[in-house]
Design a protein around this motif. Structure first.
Motif, short mmCIF file in Angstrom:
data_model
loop_
_atom_site.label_atom_id
_atom_site.label_comp_id
_atom_site.label_asym_id
_atom_site.label_seq_id
_atom_site.Cartn_x
_atom_site.Cartn_y
_atom_site.Cartn_z
N GLY A 252 0.87 -1.17 0.00
CA GLY A 252 0.00 0.00 0.00
C GLY A 252 0.91 1.22 0.00
N ALA A 253 0.72 2.14 -0.93
CA ALA A 253 1.63 3.27 -1.03
C ALA A 253 0.97 4.49 -1.63
CB ALA A 253 2.84 2.87 -1.89
N HIS A 254 1.49 5.63 -1.25
CA HIS A 254 1.12 6.90 -1.90
C HIS A 254 2.33 7.32 -2.71
CE1 HIS A 254 -0.67 11.21 -1.46
NE2 HIS A 254 -0.60 10.80 -2.71
N PHE A 255 2.32 6.90 -3.97
CA PHE A 255 3.48 7.14 -4.83
C PHE A 255 3.59 8.61 -5.21
CE2 PHE A 255 2.81 2.61 -5.44
CZ PHE A 255 4.12 2.14 -5.35
N PRO A 256 4.84 9.09 -5.36
CA PRO A 256 5.06 10.46 -5.81
C PRO A 256 4.54 10.66 -7.23
CG PRO A 256 7.08 9.49 -4.95
CD PRO A 256 6.08 8.39 -5.08
N HIS A 257 4.21 11.89 -7.54
CA HIS A 257 3.76 12.22 -8.88
C HIS A 257 4.98 12.43 -9.78
CE1 HIS A 257 -0.29 12.70 -7.35
NE2 HIS A 257 0.24 13.34 -6.33
#
Length: 134
Positions: A107-112
């Motif tokens: 689960g991750a909030h990847f960089p743009h």
């Protein structure tokens, strides 16, 4: 609260939900990581899966300094090998028969773009695969 059971979801990645307790239905649990103000929750169906207890089965961190959290978790099936018991609460035992005994989920909030940095989670995933044999 209704889409997880309605869609028979095993795992979901929630971003920017600081408190998942009020939105998760019974039978789902969240593993949360935070970096600065950024939050990510790896949600799983606890009727089908449980976090593995092996050393190295969970790692979390930040992909950027104090930002972009991730959780990598090794899960084990809650059903015994060869069991056709339905652990999902959906009444569908056919999905249990094809379920692996363990799985690694991120689960991750990847960089743009263009600042995408996968090196840290990729290296940690490789370490977990080696440590757990999954």
């Amino acid at each position: 609260k209704q889409w997880l059971p309605a869609l028979d979801i095993d795992f979901a990645n929630l971003i920017e939900f600081p408190d998942t307790s009020s939105i998760l239905p019974a039978g789902w649990t969240a593993l949360t990581a935070k970096c600065g103000l950024d939050t990510v929750s790896l949600v799983y169906n606890n009727r089908r899966w449980k976090p593995a207890s092996l050393t190295g089965s969970r790692v979390d961190g930040c992909m950027e300094a104090s930002d972009r959290p991730f959780v990598i978790q090794n899960f084990e099936s809650t059903s015994s090998s060869g069991s056709t018991d339905d652990q999902s609460g959906t009444g569908d035992a056919s999905s249990v028969a094809s379920m692996p005994s363990s799985i690694i989920v991120i689960g991750a909030h990847f960089p743009h773009p263009p600042a995408i940095q996968f090196a840290t989670p990729r290296a940690l995933l490789q370490e977990m695969v080696f440590a757990t044999g999954t």
